[in-house]
Design a protein around this motif. Structure first.
Motif, PDB file in Angstrom:
ATOM      1  N   TYR A 104       0.859  -1.190   0.000  1.00  0.00           N
ATOM      2  CA  TYR A 104       0.000   0.000   0.000  1.00  0.00           C
ATOM      3  C   TYR A 104       0.892   1.236   0.000  1.00  0.00           C
ATOM      4  O   TYR A 104       1.744   1.396   0.877  1.00  0.00           O
ATOM      5  N   VAL A 106       1.146   5.529  -0.423  1.00  0.00           N
ATOM      6  CA  VAL A 106       0.429   6.813  -0.464  1.00  0.00           C
ATOM      7  C   VAL A 106       1.261   7.775  -1.299  1.00  0.00           C
ATOM      8  O   VAL A 106       2.481   7.641  -1.384  1.00  0.00           O
ATOM      9  N   VAL A 112       3.698   2.399   2.593  1.00  0.00           N
ATOM     10  CA  VAL A 112       3.274   2.231   3.992  1.00  0.00           C
ATOM     11  C   VAL A 112       3.500   0.774   4.406  1.00  0.00           C
ATOM     12  O   VAL A 112       4.102   0.487   5.439  1.00  0.00           O
ATOM     13  N   GLN A 131       6.195  -1.544  16.133  1.00  0.00           N
ATOM     14  CA  GLN A 131       6.463  -0.151  16.471  1.00  0.00           C
ATOM     15  C   GLN A 131       5.451   0.789  15.825  1.00  0.00           C
ATOM     16  O   GLN A 131       4.817   0.449  14.830  1.00  0.00           O
ATOM     17  N   SER A 132       5.395   1.970  16.396  1.00  0.00           N
ATOM     18  CA  SER A 132       4.519   3.002  15.833  1.00  0.00           C
ATOM     19  C   SER A 132       4.853   3.255  14.370  1.00  0.00           C
ATOM     20  O   SER A 132       6.025   3.351  14.016  1.00  0.00           O
ATOM     21  N   GLY A 135       2.412   0.270  10.210  1.00  0.00           N
ATOM     22  CA  GLY A 135       1.327  -0.054   9.284  1.00  0.00           C
ATOM     23  C   GLY A 135       0.221  -0.907   9.861  1.00  0.00           C
ATOM     24  O   GLY A 135      -0.615  -1.438   9.119  1.00  0.00           O
ATOM     25  N   THR A 138      -3.174   0.503   9.047  1.00  0.00           N
ATOM     26  CA  THR A 138      -3.385   0.408   7.593  1.00  0.00           C
ATOM     27  C   THR A 138      -3.860  -0.994   7.223  1.00  0.00           C
ATOM     28  O   THR A 138      -4.775  -1.169   6.398  1.00  0.00           O
ATOM     29  N   ARG A 141      -7.426  -1.299   8.015  1.00  0.00           N
ATOM     30  CA  ARG A 141      -8.252  -0.595   7.011  1.00  0.00           C
ATOM     31  C   ARG A 141      -8.337  -1.372   5.708  1.00  0.00           C
ATOM     32  O   ARG A 141      -9.355  -1.337   5.023  1.00  0.00           O
ATOM     33  N   GLU A 249      -6.703  -1.015  18.940  1.00  0.00           N
ATOM     34  CA  GLU A 249      -6.336  -0.660  20.317  1.00  0.00           C
ATOM     35  C   GLU A 249      -7.566  -0.358  21.173  1.00  0.00           C
ATOM     36  O   GLU A 249      -7.689   0.730  21.756  1.00  0.00           O
ATOM     37  N   HIS A 285      -0.557  -2.225  21.364  1.00  0.00           N
ATOM     38  CA  HIS A 285       0.825  -1.921  21.737  1.00  0.00           C
ATOM     39  C   HIS A 285       1.225  -2.705  22.978  1.00  0.00           C
ATOM     40  O   HIS A 285       2.356  -2.600  23.431  1.00  0.00           O
TER      41      HIS A 285
END
Ligand SMILES: Nc1ncnc2c1ncn2[C@@H]1O[C@H](COP(=O)(O)OP(=O)(O)OP(=O)(O)O)[C@@H](O)[C@H]1O
Length: 640
Positions: A104, A106, A112, A131-132, A135, A138, A141, A249, A285
């Motif tokens: 994916y 952007v 991403v 980790q933050s 993805g 994503t 989604r 989350e 997390h």
């Protein structure tokens, strides 16, 4: 980002199954799952904590007696609910959903995620960690069909997905509720407008009931705790009967006790096959959270997002967080995430054994260290009477406290060391002017979380000080919750040690109805719940079974408390009374009212329930005749 559960078509297969015996393939499968309870599944009546209210739902819908309805959905008695639904061997070759070599991008060039393949199987909970920015959301989604892959294919039920997925629903971290809509109206939104309004309302009300919010149907989000708001989030997702439930989350915005309670209730619903959902994918997390819930943990790496490891979790439910196997798995996942240089090949993934290349023990940004509490012994620090009194009126610092927000939680934690070190130095509370018993202003969801936690401890007696440390709550935050549980007869506190009572154990093991019954019984007799008992009696004396809250404030509370404390006491009484279904509350008119009387005598008192037929007084205070107000006001003297 804001989105609602997807799909507008009515999907009623579970209800069909419950009412008619179920003819659909899905219904059949689920029924088999329940029947196989003899071999693997829990006995809901004995071991089911929390949220499960299927028997009640069946009663309402089918007209079965409550006992028969319970039999209809309760599997035969079995030793334990210990096997994951993913282990029942029903996963078919075709995954529920799958990303096949999906990338994916952007802005055409920014990757991403790159070449991600991930299958979600039937009756499987998969947790995505990493980790933050790697993805995770994503991927959620993509499964929901909210974004399209740049390369590769998203499959659902074996077919390529080219639109918003009507069989998936998302639960968000931030609840995403409309503040101007009631609980039921928020849940109704999940159903789409093609279903007749009355049917939408009925389905939503059922789901609200099932999710443990009976009594809050007409409440607005502002009246709810964080945990209750997230229950609405779950209800809104589940009311569509999604095949795939996507959780972004969902517990991270909740305080630790509320999260503990909700997590275990969700798992319980899932394990009992009470949810229409076939597969769950959760972003988290929290490594311990992943290990405690997942059948498989998928670790993502970033730059761009890719799958680094897939770790099957073979531990049986309920999972013992202190066991070596659990802790080893936590360590393993932690090591994979925290060490970018741990390289995990796909064949190695299934064993869960990463190959470390070089050490790196730094916690990556966005990753929380193992966060679920575990309690160790410690030296004793008794809680002073001053702290007790102060907390009863002022409340604690956590979200558990009905009158404090997230900011106060942080403040409470900062203050914890001093408070724990010198609890006896806390200033006495001067708000109270008499010995009228004060309710500790906490949410009962937090009490449930605390009890859940205590029940999972190997020792029957737990030290309050260590408990506070494990929960990162200071004495102001924890004590009111303990005290509330004590008032309800659910635990005992002695010399700084807390222990569950028999009623506490029954509460933990009980269904939502069991829990409400236990709390209701306690509130009707507990000396410290005098305020609630007075409200119940005033309501029974009132002509239309309605009273304005101002009556309680003016004629009862303001005699004993400062105005702000009076308000807190009333809010607490409303929260507890609602939970126990002793009375209801209309926040628009500011009225307390009795629901329809079901004629069930409880502890010598009549339990009352909702009724649309109860005449509703005008929202103005004047609708209560001054004569009636005077009579009721006089009655309070007698009641006190
Ligand atoms: N539409 C978009 N436009 C620009 N950047 C995007 C877009 N979608 C995702 N990204 C970027 O892609 C990366 C991955 O985002 P994503 O939200 O999926 O990660 P995540 O792992 O869920 O992060 P977190 O754990 O912080 O929530 C982030 O750096 C994000 O900023």
């Amino acid at each position: 980002m804001f989105a609602l559960p997807f799909g507008c078509e009515p999907r009623t297969r579970v209800h069909t199954r419950l009412e008619s015996g179920g003819a659909s393939e899905n219904g059949c499968r689920r029924r088999c799952l329940v029947r196989r309870g003899a071999a693997y599944a829990p006995n809901a009546a004995q071991t089911s904590p929390g949220l499960l209210r299927c028997h009640k739902r069946v009663t309402k819908r089918s007209g079965l007696s409550r006992t028969r309805a319970r039999e209809a959905v309760t599997p035969p008695a079995t030793p334990t609910w210990s096997v994951s639904r993913a282990d029942v061997g029903e996963s078919s070759a075709t995954p529920v959903a799958e990303l096949a070599q999906v990338s994916y991008y952007v802005r055409e060039h920014l990757a991403v995620i790159e070449d991600v393949s991930l299958a979600l199987h039937r009756y499987e909970i998969v947790c995505l960690v990493g980790q933050s920015g790697c993805g995770k959301s994503t991927i959620l989604r993509l499964f929901a069909g909210l974004v399209r892959p740049t390369r590769g294919t998203v499959y659902f039920g074996g077919k390529a997905l080219h639109r918003v997925n009507p069989d998936a629903a998302i639960v968000f971290q931030n609840f995403a509720l409309f503040p101007w809509l009631t609980v039921v109206e928020n849940v109704m939104l999940g159903l789409g407008s093609s279903i007749p309004l009355a049917e939408r309302r009925r389905l939503a009300t059922e789901m609200v009931d099932m999710i443990g919010l009976d009594g809050y149907e007409n409440a607005y989000p502002r009246e709810l705790s964080g945990g209750q708001r997230q229950r609405v989030g779950f209800a809104r997702a589940l009311v569509t009967h999604p095949t795939l439930l996507l959780l972004d989350e969902p517990f991270s915005a909740l305080d630790v006790l509320t999260a503990e309670n909700l997590r275990s209730e969700l798992l319980n619903l899932w394990t009992h096959g009470s949810m229409p959902t076939q597969s769950m994918l959760m972003v988290t997390h929290g490594i311990e959270e992943a290990v405690s819930l997942a059948d498989r943990i998928v670790v993502l790496g970033k730059g761009p997002g890719h799958v680094r490891a897939e770790i099957p979790v073979r531990l049986r439910h309920p999972r013992d967080r202190k066991s070596d196997a659990f802790q080893e798995l936590v360590d393993r996942v932690y090591k994979i995430i925290s060490d970018e240089d741990v390289y995990v090949t796909r064949p190695m993934d299934t064993t869960g054994m990463p190959i470390p290349r070089k050490g790196n023990t730094m916690l990556p940004s966005g990753l929380r260290a193992p966060s679920m509490p575990s309690i160790a012994p410690r030296p004793r620090v008794p809680v002073s009477d001053t702290v007790k009194r102060s907390n009863r009126v002022n409340g604690g610092d956590d979200d558990a406290n009905m009158h404090s927000g997230r900011a106060s939680e942080a403040t409470g934690r900062l203050a914890s060391n001093q408070a724990n070190a010198h609890p006896q130095r806390l200033e006495p509370n001067n708000e109270r002017t008499s010995e009228f018993p004060a309710l500790p202003p906490v949410r009962l969801g937090s009490v449930a979380g605390l009890l859940q936690l205590l029940a999972s401890e190997s020792s029957p007696v737990v030290d309050l000080y260590r408990l506070g440390q494990a929960l990162q709550l200071d004495v102001h935050g924890l004590y009111p919750i303990v005290e509330a549980a004590e008032i309800l007869g659910l635990l005992t506190l002695s010399e700084g040690d807390v222990a569950l009572t028999d009623a506490g154990h029954a509460f933990v093991a009980g269904s939502v109805d069991d829990r409400k019954r236990i709390v209701r019984g306690a509130l009707l007799v507990a000396p410290d719940a005098r305020l609630i008992q007075i409200i119940c009696r005033l309501l029974r004396q009132a002509k239309h079974r309605r009273i304005p809250e101002s009556l309680v404030l003016d004629s009862v509370l303001d005699r004993h408390f400062e105005p702000a404390a009076s308000r807190r006491q009333l809010d607490t009484a409303i929260e507890w009374g609602r939970y126990a279904e002793l009375f209801a509350y209309d926040s628009v008119s500011g009225e307390l009212f009795l629901e329809e009387d079901n004629g069930t005598p409880e502890n010598g008192q009549e339990r009352v329930r909702r009724s649309e037929t109860v005449p509703r007084a005008d929202s103005s205070k004047n609708s209560f005749g001054s004569r009636e107000m005077n009579q009721l006001s006089d009655a309070t003297d007698e009641l006190e």
